[in-house]
Design a protein around this motif. Sequence first.
Motif, PDB file in Angstrom:
ATOM      1  N   SER A   1       5.874  19.877  -4.323  1.00 30.28           N
ATOM      2  CA  SER A   1       5.317  20.214  -5.633  1.00 30.28           C
ATOM      3  C   SER A   1       5.016  18.942  -6.407  1.00 30.28           C
ATOM      4  O   SER A   1       5.519  17.861  -6.093  1.00 30.28           O
ATOM      5  N   ASP A   2       4.193  19.076  -7.428  1.00 26.61           N
ATOM      6  CA  ASP A   2       3.807  17.981  -8.312  1.00 26.61           C
ATOM      7  C   ASP A   2       4.339  18.258  -9.713  1.00 26.61           C
ATOM      8  O   ASP A   2       4.680  19.396 -10.044  1.00 26.61           O
ATOM      9  N   PRO A   3       4.382  17.215 -10.561  1.00 27.99           N
ATOM     10  CA  PRO A   3       4.698  17.483 -11.976  1.00 27.99           C
ATOM     11  C   PRO A   3       3.643  18.416 -12.581  1.00 27.99           C
ATOM     12  O   PRO A   3       2.481  18.359 -12.181  1.00 27.99           O
ATOM     13  N   PRO A   4       4.026  19.280 -13.524  1.00 27.30           N
ATOM     14  CA  PRO A   4       5.365  19.384 -14.123  1.00 27.30           C
ATOM     15  C   PRO A   4       6.335  20.252 -13.312  1.00 27.30           C
ATOM     16  O   PRO A   4       7.519  20.266 -13.605  1.00 27.30           O
ATOM     17  N   GLU A   5       5.832  20.964 -12.294  1.00 27.67           N
ATOM     18  CA  GLU A   5       6.709  21.843 -11.528  1.00 27.67           C
ATOM     19  C   GLU A   5       7.792  21.037 -10.805  1.00 27.67           C
ATOM     20  O   GLU A   5       8.961  21.435 -10.769  1.00 27.67           O
TER      21      GLU A   5
ATOM     22  N   PHE B   1       3.685  14.802   4.146  1.00 29.96           N
ATOM     23  CA  PHE B   1       2.255  14.666   3.894  1.00 29.96           C
ATOM     24  C   PHE B   1       1.909  14.671   2.401  1.00 29.96           C
ATOM     25  O   PHE B   1       2.534  15.370   1.610  1.00 29.96           O
ATOM     26  N   ARG B   2       0.919  13.863   2.072  1.00 29.33           N
ATOM     27  CA  ARG B   2       0.240  13.938   0.779  1.00 29.33           C
ATOM     28  C   ARG B   2      -1.190  14.411   1.032  1.00 29.33           C
ATOM     29  O   ARG B   2      -1.731  14.230   2.128  1.00 29.33           O
ATOM     30  N   PHE B   3      -1.803  14.993  -0.020  1.00 33.42           N
ATOM     31  CA  PHE B   3      -3.177  15.491   0.076  1.00 33.42           C
ATOM     32  C   PHE B   3      -3.997  14.876  -1.055  1.00 33.42           C
ATOM     33  O   PHE B   3      -3.618  14.982  -2.231  1.00 33.42           O
ATOM     34  N   ALA B   4      -5.076  14.216  -0.694  1.00 31.76           N
ATOM     35  CA  ALA B   4      -5.919  13.569  -1.704  1.00 31.76           C
ATOM     36  C   ALA B   4      -6.646  14.634  -2.529  1.00 31.76           C
ATOM     37  O   ALA B   4      -7.393  15.448  -1.981  1.00 31.76           O
TER      38      ALA B   4
ATOM     39  N   ASP C   1       0.835  -1.209   0.000  1.00 26.39           N
ATOM     40  CA  ASP C   1       0.000   0.000   0.000  1.00 26.39           C
ATOM     41  C   ASP C   1       0.867   1.256   0.000  1.00 26.39           C
ATOM     42  O   ASP C   1       0.526   2.264  -0.636  1.00 26.39           O
ATOM     43  N   ALA C   2       1.993   1.197   0.723  1.00 25.01           N
ATOM     44  CA  ALA C   2       2.888   2.349   0.783  1.00 25.01           C
ATOM     45  C   ALA C   2       3.468   2.654  -0.596  1.00 25.01           C
ATOM     46  O   ALA C   2       3.502   3.817  -1.028  1.00 25.01           O
ATOM     47  N   ARG C   3       3.926   1.651  -1.301  1.00 20.96           N
ATOM     48  CA  ARG C   3       4.474   1.861  -2.643  1.00 20.96           C
ATOM     49  C   ARG C   3       3.403   2.425  -3.579  1.00 20.96           C
ATOM     50  O   ARG C   3       3.672   3.314  -4.389  1.00 20.96           O
ATOM     51  N   GLN C   4       2.191   1.900  -3.446  1.00 26.24           N
ATOM     52  CA  GLN C   4       1.106   2.409  -4.295  1.00 26.24           C
ATOM     53  C   GLN C   4       0.829   3.876  -4.000  1.00 26.24           C
ATOM     54  O   GLN C   4       0.718   4.709  -4.908  1.00 26.24           O
ATOM     55  N   ALA C   5       0.743   4.199  -2.714  1.00 27.92           N
ATOM     56  CA  ALA C   5       0.396   5.572  -2.336  1.00 27.92           C
ATOM     57  C   ALA C   5       1.480   6.550  -2.779  1.00 27.92           C
ATOM     58  O   ALA C   5       1.173   7.650  -3.267  1.00 27.92           O
TER      59      ALA C   5
ATOM     60  N   ARG D   1      -2.780  11.073  -7.659  1.00 30.61           N
ATOM     61  CA  ARG D   1      -3.925  11.719  -7.006  1.00 30.61           C
ATOM     62  C   ARG D   1      -3.597  12.171  -5.584  1.00 30.61           C
ATOM     63  O   ARG D   1      -4.382  12.906  -4.973  1.00 30.61           O
ATOM     64  N   LEU D   2      -2.474  11.728  -5.073  1.00 30.39           N
ATOM     65  CA  LEU D   2      -1.992  12.200  -3.768  1.00 30.39           C
ATOM     66  C   LEU D   2      -0.968  13.297  -4.019  1.00 30.39           C
ATOM     67  O   LEU D   2       0.170  13.027  -4.396  1.00 30.39           O
ATOM     68  N   SER D   3      -1.372  14.517  -3.833  1.00 29.08           N
ATOM     69  CA  SER D   3      -0.572  15.679  -4.207  1.00 29.08           C
ATOM     70  C   SER D   3       0.405  16.059  -3.111  1.00 29.08           C
ATOM     71  O   SER D   3       0.126  15.913  -1.916  1.00 29.08           O
ATOM     72  N   LYS D   4       1.571  16.561  -3.539  1.00 32.85           N
ATOM     73  CA  LYS D   4       2.528  17.148  -2.620  1.00 32.85           C
ATOM     74  C   LYS D   4       2.510  18.672  -2.689  1.00 32.85           C
ATOM     75  O   LYS D   4       3.245  19.342  -1.953  1.00 32.85           O
ATOM     76  N   ASP D   5       1.686  19.228  -3.540  1.00 32.60           N
ATOM     77  CA  ASP D   5       1.616  20.676  -3.723  1.00 32.60           C
ATOM     78  C   ASP D   5       0.822  21.281  -2.570  1.00 32.60           C
ATOM     79  O   ASP D   5      -0.400  21.158  -2.506  1.00 32.60           O
ATOM     80  N   LEU D   6       1.523  21.941  -1.665  1.00 35.54           N
ATOM     81  CA  LEU D   6       0.869  22.466  -0.479  1.00 35.54           C
ATOM     82  C   LEU D   6      -0.151  23.539  -0.807  1.00 35.54           C
ATOM     83  O   LEU D   6      -1.110  23.746  -0.070  1.00 35.54           O
ATOM     84  N   TYR D   7       0.052  24.237  -1.915  1.00 33.95           N
ATOM     85  CA  TYR D   7      -0.889  25.294  -2.270  1.00 33.95           C
ATOM     86  C   TYR D   7      -2.234  24.710  -2.688  1.00 33.95           C
ATOM     87  O   TYR D   7      -3.284  25.315  -2.487  1.00 33.95           O
TER      88      TYR D   7
END
Length: 426
Positions: free
Chosen positions: A100-104, A305-308, A61-65, A70-76
């Motif tokens: 940040s997420d791709p493409p940034e 943290f990731r954000f759904a 599950d960890a590797r999948q997550a 869909r689990l964003s690292k973009d805090l904004y």
Amino acid sequence: MTQTAPAGSGTSEDIVPGAEIYTPEFRADPYPVYAMLRAERPVVRVRTPRFDSYLVTRYADARQALSDPRLSKDLYRAGDTYLQVFGEKARQINTNMLNSDPPEHTRLRRLVTQAFTPRRIEAMRPRVEEIVERLLDRMAPHGRTEFVDEFALRLPLSVIGSLLGIPDEDHEEILAGTQVIRTVGTGGRSPQEDRAAIGQAQERLHAYFTGLVAAKRREPGEDLVSALITARDGDGRLSEAELVSTCFLLLFAGYQTTSDFLGNAVVALLTHPEQLAELRADPDLLPDAVEELLRFDGSVPVSSFRFATEDLEIGGVPVPAGSIVTVVLSSANHDPELTADPDDLRLRRGDTAHMAFGHGIHYCLGTALARLEATTALRRILVRLPDLQLDVPVEELQWLPAASAFRGLLELPLRFTPTPIPGGTR
């Protein structure tokens, strides 16, 4: 824990109070709790005073997550959730590739990778060896040391300081700020006082790196900050905010994680004397030993943290849009699906594809440097301090707060037979 539904049967309404997990016993040894979570609640929503988070504890599950876009690292993109967790002041030091997420993310990582090359890291080897010997020279004649302060913190701070071009005389200022952040929850302050102290430390570090970037722009050197200033991706460079934030990220990721790991590794070896004896008898085992020590008790127990960004499922458990998701790397590394008898330390275990450095596009960029520092330090410690042992009972060791982002020791008292400095005073 009070809830015992079958594994994988959780729903978004299942909430476990953090106090049931983050106990004093967990602080010293979290792995029994991780085993229970993997068996009973492999994906569970945990409530803490500041926020709720879904903990993901199984390896698969960890590797999948960690690979799920869909689990964003973009805090904004997290909006109010971000402000609730970090506070507005943290934005100024979080404009970097970690958040940040791709493409940034792709752009930022490519720019940093240009400056953070294997050749540059390998060129650091003599400097790492020099620092290790200097620190051991200070310790060896005394027969006792507080290892965290006198070695574990000093080595990676000196190494990353050299890499970034931070003057030696500024190390104490950097140390003071980072330790406020690292040891939050240990000073008897209220949560509000802790957040204020962290905010002040972040502001001081941001101001310091703003000044460092400006100085390197005026007078470039052979350091990483100067290389980051000139790194280009097509017509683009790192912005001023990105430069300052990236410096902060590289400092914290390249110094604090290695510092805590060194302490964890020493404790693991001293509490497994048969494995320590095997390593002393065969020093060539050291690279494999470091990988096993990373798996066994790494310094980064949970992912950032990731954000759904939408409703999704992890391990069959619904995770609503807007939720915080935390991947428990240390639990994944102790999953029997990864390796047999995962709670045993076996320095000859071999490759386990552990997750101490994460997984996916945010896999740690500084793995080569961390391995260089760890292998160099442990190799010389085994030679220079051959009868090293704990100076307090293991149960008296003081660990970072249970819910900390780091797994490490506040102090590590050690003793050994005093030895003179080879070749006299240095």
